[in-house]
Write an enzyme that holds these catalytic residues in place. Structure first.
Site, mmCIF file in Angstrom:
data_model
loop_
_atom_site.group_PDB
_atom_site.id
_atom_site.type_symbol
_atom_site.label_atom_id
_atom_site.label_comp_id
_atom_site.label_asym_id
_atom_site.label_seq_id
_atom_site.Cartn_x
_atom_site.Cartn_y
_atom_site.Cartn_z
ATOM 1 N N ARG A 11 -12.730 58.470 -3.617
ATOM 2 C CA ARG A 11 -13.406 57.630 -4.597
ATOM 3 C C ARG A 11 -14.615 58.384 -5.161
ATOM 4 O O ARG A 11 -15.296 59.103 -4.420
ATOM 5 C CB ARG A 11 -13.878 56.360 -3.878
ATOM 6 C CG ARG A 11 -14.602 55.351 -4.745
ATOM 7 C CD ARG A 11 -13.681 54.669 -5.700
ATOM 8 N NE ARG A 11 -14.256 53.422 -6.205
ATOM 9 C CZ ARG A 11 -13.751 52.784 -7.261
ATOM 10 N NH1 ARG A 11 -12.706 53.247 -7.923
ATOM 11 N NH2 ARG A 11 -14.290 51.652 -7.653
ATOM 12 N N THR A 61 -4.998 52.590 -14.491
ATOM 13 C CA THR A 61 -5.061 53.350 -13.254
ATOM 14 C C THR A 61 -3.620 53.769 -13.074
ATOM 15 O O THR A 61 -2.771 53.310 -13.833
ATOM 16 C CB THR A 61 -5.532 52.394 -12.145
ATOM 17 O OG1 THR A 61 -6.849 52.025 -12.479
ATOM 18 C CG2 THR A 61 -5.469 52.943 -10.761
ATOM 19 N N THR A 104 -7.538 56.911 -10.563
ATOM 20 C CA THR A 104 -7.924 56.286 -11.827
ATOM 21 C C THR A 104 -9.118 56.971 -12.475
ATOM 22 O O THR A 104 -9.881 57.668 -11.809
ATOM 23 C CB THR A 104 -8.291 54.806 -11.570
ATOM 24 O OG1 THR A 104 -8.523 54.147 -12.815
ATOM 25 C CG2 THR A 104 -9.525 54.656 -10.714
ATOM 26 N N ASN A 121 -10.774 54.621 -14.291
ATOM 27 C CA ASN A 121 -11.213 53.252 -14.564
ATOM 28 C C ASN A 121 -10.629 52.780 -15.893
ATOM 29 O O ASN A 121 -9.546 52.244 -15.901
ATOM 30 C CB ASN A 121 -12.725 53.082 -14.507
ATOM 31 C CG ASN A 121 -13.093 51.604 -14.427
ATOM 32 O OD1 ASN A 121 -12.307 50.800 -13.914
ATOM 33 N ND2 ASN A 121 -14.246 51.208 -14.946
ATOM 34 N N ASP A 146 -17.759 49.730 -11.651
ATOM 35 C CA ASP A 146 -17.260 48.914 -10.533
ATOM 36 C C ASP A 146 -18.374 48.473 -9.577
ATOM 37 O O ASP A 146 -18.141 47.672 -8.673
ATOM 38 C CB ASP A 146 -16.175 49.673 -9.749
ATOM 39 C CG ASP A 146 -14.816 49.594 -10.448
ATOM 40 O OD1 ASP A 146 -14.653 48.764 -11.358
ATOM 41 O OD2 ASP A 146 -13.918 50.374 -10.082
ATOM 42 N N SER A 204 -13.826 49.389 -4.876
ATOM 43 C CA SER A 204 -12.580 49.458 -5.633
ATOM 44 C C SER A 204 -11.650 48.314 -5.218
ATOM 45 O O SER A 204 -11.848 47.681 -4.178
ATOM 46 C CB SER A 204 -11.901 50.795 -5.323
ATOM 47 O OG SER A 204 -10.613 50.846 -5.897
ATOM 48 N N SER A 205 -10.620 48.082 -6.041
ATOM 49 C CA SER A 205 -9.547 47.154 -5.650
ATOM 50 C C SER A 205 -8.248 47.907 -5.389
ATOM 51 O O SER A 205 -7.206 47.285 -5.149
ATOM 52 C CB SER A 205 -9.294 46.132 -6.769
ATOM 53 O OG SER A 205 -10.449 45.395 -7.018
ATOM 54 N N GLY A 257 -4.116 47.870 -12.147
ATOM 55 C CA GLY A 257 -4.295 46.480 -12.563
ATOM 56 C C GLY A 257 -5.697 45.948 -12.318
ATOM 57 O O GLY A 257 -5.907 44.742 -12.341
ATOM 58 N N GLY A 258 -6.669 46.848 -12.065
ATOM 59 C CA GLY A 258 -8.050 46.393 -11.858
ATOM 60 C C GLY A 258 -8.105 45.415 -10.703
ATOM 61 O O GLY A 258 -7.509 45.633 -9.648
#
Ligand code: DON
Length: 592
Positions: free
Chosen positions: A125, A404, A422, A424, A446, A475-476, A496-497
Site C-alpha cells: 500500500r 482498481t 490500484t 485509486n 482514502d 483500503s477496502s 470497486g472502491g
C-alpha cells in the site's frame, strides 16, 4: 471434499431441512413411502448453467486485460510459478491497462505456497510522505477540501507496486526467472506501442480533463489538439519502457533511488505535494500475516489492515452464517435484506476502528470473532431496515468508475496469487511523472480528511484513519482465497472502491450458499449498503418485485449501473475454472 464447493447445495443440514419441507408438501398430494433421498445432483459445470467458466488443467491467469493474462500464462507454461506469473502480469498491466495497472500505485497480494500449505500477504500500500500533518487536506477554518486529496500532488502516496512485486519475486518466486525476464514483455509492449482497444478508447476520454492539466500526461494519452487517443490509434509509452527496463536490470532501487525517484518527486512537488527523495528511498513493502476466518465449513483467507477488506469479509460472513440463506434463496428480498443489514453494521465498524496497524491499535481479533458477530446479528431485524443513524459500533474488545484491478493466478503445483492493486481513480491523479511514463496515484484520498468527511467512495472515518507521517491510508481491497479441508478452492477479488468488500463476500455466498458455478457467481446481480449514504444500492437487473419487497421492509433502494470487475479461479478435483468479469471489456480467463 473439494467438489462440494460447486454442488448445487454444498452443505448438508439446511439442504435436508429444505428437502424435508418440500417432501412434506409433496406428500400431501402424492403417496410418499419411506423412499431413500434422491442422490445429490452432479456438480454443476455445464448442466443448465446460463454462463460457464473457462477450464484448464495446469495453470490459469484471470485478469482484467487479456494480453496481460496471456503473458502470465506463458510464464506458467515455461515452468514459472504463480508468483513469477503475477510479477509478469502485474508489470504488463501497467502498460496495457494504464488506468489501474501501475508502477505508481500500490496494493495487496495474497500468496499461497502449496508445498507448505502457507498463506502470506504482501502489503505494498502507498504511504504518506513524512511531511504529512493530520490537517493536510483541511482549510485553516478546518473544512475538508476534496480537491487537495483528489486533484493535487498532496494526494499522491509513495508508490508501493515496484517494491511489492520485487519482494514477492525475491521471497516466493521459483528462481527460474529474473525480474528482467519477467519485465521484458511489458517493456516490448510499452516501447512498440499498443493499438488503442475498445476498452482504452472508452476510458481515456473520461480522464481527458485531468490529462490536459499535465503536459507530461497529455503527450502520451492525448492528441496534440487535446482529444483523447481513440480506437485504432497507437499508445506508445517509451519512457515507461525505459523505467521498466531499468527496474529489470537494477532491481527496485532503480525506482526508489536515483533519476526515476528524483523525477517522481519533482513532478509531485510541482503539483503541490510534499514528497521527498527520502520518502521514496525509505519506502518498504511489508509482509504481514493474513487474516483467517471460516464460513459453513470453508476456511477464508484475506488481507489484514491497512486494508479493511479481510476484516469485513470475515465479519460479514460470521454474521450471515447464522441465517439460512440457501433456503431464503439467491436474490430474494429476504436474503438481500439480511445482507444489507449486516453490511451497515460492518461499515460502521470500519469507520470507527480501522486504520494503519503500524500506527493505531485495531481490535482485529474481536472484529473477526464469531462471538462478536453473534452480538451484531442479534441487532438485525428480519422485518425492518434500520436507518444507519441508529447504528453505533459495539465494543469488540460520487463513485468513480471501477479503476482498481484484480488478477488471480493458480499454477500447476497449486500455488496461487490473489492480487489487487490500484492508482485509486481511473489513471490516478492523471499525472505522469515527467520523463518516466509513470502515472501517479491519488491514494491519500482514502484517509479520513477529518472525522465525518467522506472520501471519494463516500467512506468516512475518524482518528484511526487520519492522515499522518508515513501512514498508509485505509483500503477496502480484498484479495481473498477460500479453502476446504486445507485444500485451496477459490481465488478471488475485485476493484470497486468501498464495494470491494461486498462484491467478494457475495461471490463466496453465491458459491457456498446458492450453488452457482463461478461464472454465474461472477455475473450475479450485486447489492451494497455501506450505511452512508443510507441507501441500498443494487445493480441494474434486480427484478422489480424484489425491489418492491425491499422497499416495504424500509430500504431506500437505488438502482445503479454495474460495478466491480471480479477475476476468479475455482479449483476442483484438479480442474481449474476461471471466470473473468464481463462487466468490463477485454477481461480474460486464460489457462493451459
Ligand atoms: O484502496 C481502496 O480501497 C481504493 N483506493 C480502491 C479504489 C478502487 O477500487 C477504484 N475502483 N473502483
Amino acid at each position: 471434499m473439494s467438489a462440494q464447493l460447486f454442488q448445487a447445495k454444498p452443505w448438508g443440514a439446511p439442504r435436508k431441512a429444505l428437502r424435508a419441507g418440500v417432501l412434506t408438501l409433496l406428500c400431501l398430494a402424492t403417496p410418499c413411502g419411506l423412499q431413500a433421498e434422491p442422490p445429490l445432483p452432479p456438480p454443476i459445470i455445464s448442466q443448465g448453467a446460463r454462463v460457464l467458466p473457462v477450464l484448464a488443467s495446469h495453470g490459469m491467469v484471470v485478469a482484467q486485460e487479456g494480453t496481460a493474462s496471456k503473458i502470465g500464462v506463458e510464464i506458467l507454461r515455461r515452468g514459472g510459478n504463480a508468483i513469477d506469473a503475477a510479477v509478469a502480469t502485474g508489470l504488463a498491466l501497467a502498460v496495457t491497462l494504464p488506468r489501474a495497472g501501475n508502477l505508481g500505485g500500490g496494493g495487496f497480494m495474497l500468496v499461497y505456497i502449496a508445498k507448505e500449505k502457507k498463506t502470506v500477504v504482501i502489503d505494498y500500500r502507498e504511504a504518506a510522505p513524512a511531511d504529512t500533518p493530520r490537517d493536510v487536506f483541511l482549510t485553516e477554518a478546518g473544512d475538508a477540501v476534496a480537491a487537495r486529496s483528489r486533484d493535487s500532488g498532496l494526494g499522491v502516496g509513495v508508490p508501493g507496486t515496484v517494491a511489492g512485486l520485487s519482494l514477492a519475486l525475491r521471497k516466493y518466486g521459483s528462481g527460474k526467472f529474473s525480474l528482467a525476464e519477467l519485465a521484458a514483455p511489458a517493456v516490448t509492449l510499452a516501447r512498440a506501442g499498443l493499438e488503442v482497444s475498445d476498452d482504452l478508447a472508452d476510458s481515456l476520454p473520461l480522464a481527458q480533463t485531468r490529462f490536459k492539466r499535465w503536459p507530461s500526461s497529455a503527450r502520451i494519452f492525448l492528441h496534440p489538439d487535446g482529444t483523447a487517443l481513440s480506437r485504432g490509434d497507437r499508445l506508445v509509452q517509451t519512457d515507461l519502457a525505459s523505467v521498466l527496463e531499468a527496474i529489470g536490470r537494477d532491481g527496485e532501487r532503480a525506482f526508489y533511488e536515483g533519476p526515476v525517484a528524483e523525477k517522481i518527486v519533482a513532478s509531485v512537488r510541482a503539483a503541490g505535494g510534499r514528497m521527498t527523495v527520502e520518502d521514496l528511498k525509505s519506502y518498504r513493502a511489508v509482509e504481514r500475516a493474513p487474516l483467517h476466518g471460516s464460513y459453513r465449513g470453508y476456511e477464508i483467507a484475506s488481507v489484514p489492515p491497512p486494508s479493511s477488506g479481510g476484516v469485513h469479509i470475515i465479519e460479514l460472513l460470521n454474521m450471515l452464517e447464522g441465517f439460512p440463506l440457501a433456503s431464503l434463496g439467491a436474490d430474494s428480498a429476504a436474503t438481500i435484506h439480511l445482507l444489507a443489514e449486516a453490511m451497515k453494521l460492518a461499515y460502521a465498524d470500519r469507520a470507527e476502528y480501522l486504520g494503519d496497524p503500524d500506527q493505531v491499535k485495531i481490535p482485529v481479533a474481536g472484529l473477526i470473532s464469531k462471538a462478536y458477530a453473534e452480538r451484531l446479528r442479534a441487532q438485525i431485524s428480519t422485518a425492518r431496515a434500520r436507518p444507519y443513524a441508529e447504528i453505533k459500533p459495539l465494543d469488540p474488545a460520487p463513485y468513480e468508475s471501477d479503476q482498481t484491478t484484480h488478477f488471480s493466478i493458480v499454477d500447476h503445483d497449486g500455488n496461487a496469487v490473489s492480487n489487487t492493486y490500484t492508482l485509486n481513480f481511473s489513471y490516478g491523479l492523471g499525472l505522469v511523472a515527467e520523463g518516466t511514463g509513470i502515472l501517479l496515484n491519488n491514494e491519500l484520498d482514502d484517509f479520513a480528511a477529518k472525522p465525518g468527511a467522506p472520501n471519494a467512495y463516500g467512506l468516512t472515518g475518524g482518528a484511526a484513519n487520519a492522515p499522518g507521517p508515513r501512514k498508509r491510508p485505509l483500503s477496502s481491497m480484498a484479495p481473498a482465497m477460500v479453502f476446504r479441508d486445507g485444500e485451496l478452492e477459490l481465488v478471488t477479488g475485485s476493484p470497486g472502491g468501498s464495494r470491494i468488500i461486498t462484491i467478494v463476500t457475495e461471490i463466496i455466498l453465491d458459491i457456498v450458499d446458492f450453488g452457482m458455478n463461478l461464472a454465474e457467481a461472477t455475473e450475479a446481480v450485486r447489492v451494497h449498503d455501506q450505511g452512508l449514504p443510507d441507501e441500498l444500492q443494487v445493480e441494474r437487473g434486480l427484478n422489480a418485485d424484489t425491489i418492491r419487497l425491499l422497499q416495504a421492509l424500509g430500504h431506500k433502494v437505488v438502482v445503479h449501473g454495474a460495478w466491480g470487475s471480479a477475476q476468479s479461479i475455482l479449483r476442483v478435483n484438479g480442474v481449474l475454472m476461471g471466470a473473468a468479469d464481463t462487466r468490463q471489456r477485454e477481461t480474460l480467463a486464460a489457462g493451459y
